[in-house]
Design a protein around this motif. Sequence first.
Motif, PDB file in Angstrom:
ATOM      1  N   ARG A  40       0.863  -1.166   0.000  1.00 22.49           N
ATOM      2  CA  ARG A  40       0.000   0.000   0.000  1.00 22.49           C
ATOM      3  C   ARG A  40       0.910   1.229   0.000  1.00 22.49           C
ATOM      4  N   PRO A  41       0.441   2.355  -0.536  1.00 17.19           N
ATOM      5  CA  PRO A  41       1.315   3.529  -0.658  1.00 17.19           C
ATOM      6  C   PRO A  41       1.873   4.044   0.669  1.00 17.19           C
ATOM      7  N   GLU A  42       1.096   3.940   1.751  1.00 14.51           N
ATOM      8  CA  GLU A  42       1.502   4.624   2.980  1.00 14.51           C
ATOM      9  C   GLU A  42       2.740   4.037   3.657  1.00 14.51           C
ATOM     10  N   ASN A  43       3.059   2.765   3.404  1.00 14.96           N
ATOM     11  CA  ASN A  43       4.282   2.240   4.030  1.00 14.96           C
ATOM     12  C   ASN A  43       5.264   1.655   3.021  1.00 14.96           C
ATOM     13  N   ALA A  44       5.101   2.029   1.751  1.00 12.09           N
ATOM     14  CA  ALA A  44       5.979   1.503   0.705  1.00 12.09           C
ATOM     15  C   ALA A  44       7.434   1.906   0.928  1.00 12.09           C
ATOM     16  N   GLU A  45       7.661   3.190   1.219  1.00 15.53           N
ATOM     17  CA  GLU A  45       9.039   3.643   1.372  1.00 15.53           C
ATOM     18  C   GLU A  45       9.694   3.047   2.616  1.00 15.53           C
ATOM     19  N   GLU A  46       8.894   2.802   3.659  1.00 11.98           N
ATOM     20  CA  GLU A  46       9.441   2.148   4.854  1.00 11.98           C
ATOM     21  C   GLU A  46       9.938   0.739   4.541  1.00 11.98           C
ATOM     22  N   LYS A  47       9.237   0.054   3.651  1.00 10.11           N
ATOM     23  CA  LYS A  47       9.661  -1.301   3.284  1.00 10.11           C
ATOM     24  C   LYS A  47      10.984  -1.275   2.526  1.00 10.11           C
TER      25      LYS A  47
END
Length: 298
Positions: free
Chosen positions: A214-221
């Motif tokens: 999902r977009p909201e935690n993509a960069e965290e992954k």
Amino acid sequence: MTEQIKLIECPRDAWQGLPDLIPTDYKAVYLKELVVAGFKHIDAVSFVSPKHVKQMADSEKVMAKFHASLLAGVEPPEIIGIVVNQKGLERALATPGVTTIGYPYSISAYFRRANANMSRDESRSLVETLKRETQTAGKGLVIYVSMAFGNPYDEPWGPEIVADALEWLKEIRVRTVSLADTVGTASPELVGDLYRHVKDHVAGIELGVHLHSRPENAEEKILAAYEAGCRRFDGALTGLGGCPFAGDNLVGNIATEGVFTVLRKAGADPGIDSSRLAKVLEMTNEIRAKYAHAPLVN
């Protein structure tokens, strides 16, 4: 010194589930624009049944037009072509410009049966064939470990199952493997923990990640994988595409622009000058508007 990253752009994964067919000529021009923008590794086509993936039925034609469009003096990129059986392998090896064969090796029995109608032994036998025939043909091979971060089928799963698959791939001398979060449900913590757990099993293998989110935690992954030691990342411009098995239409590919942002903040070099992306981003948004019925992304 800035650390180099290998970034694989994945229009094939972005396009394959779109409801309307993108014209062959447009696909070929899009691939050329990716090369102009500086992408050197592209997951571009697949050689699977047109009955199941109509969007990819023109892969040979796309590659012929793309190959002919490359300007003299421009180094051709690595082109990955996905296969799921022997027939697909034969098509891929016969297609000029395809330099690497990709295969999704599922550690989920349910997904493997639904996706390719194979047992584990049959799938492993195919991987061994892929290794042998790509080596003979002088092509590369990348194996995607599907469902590496868990699955929604209430099946046994754990890092030890992923590690077992990696040990076997190492044993048969596969040199490039990408861990796939096929349904996009892994948390950033799980992404980092799993990568740390299994990376010691693959000394000598280039181990990457192909994450959905999902977009909201993509960069965290992406950051979690990077901090765990990953240096090979798949992405798709604007996050186009997704997994039809996720049960959530917001779960899709991680946007390449987000990968750039995360890696640069972490002090790494993704190898692409983002100022050169304007044309291909414009084309991606056009694909969204015309063929995906999805909102534009700035």
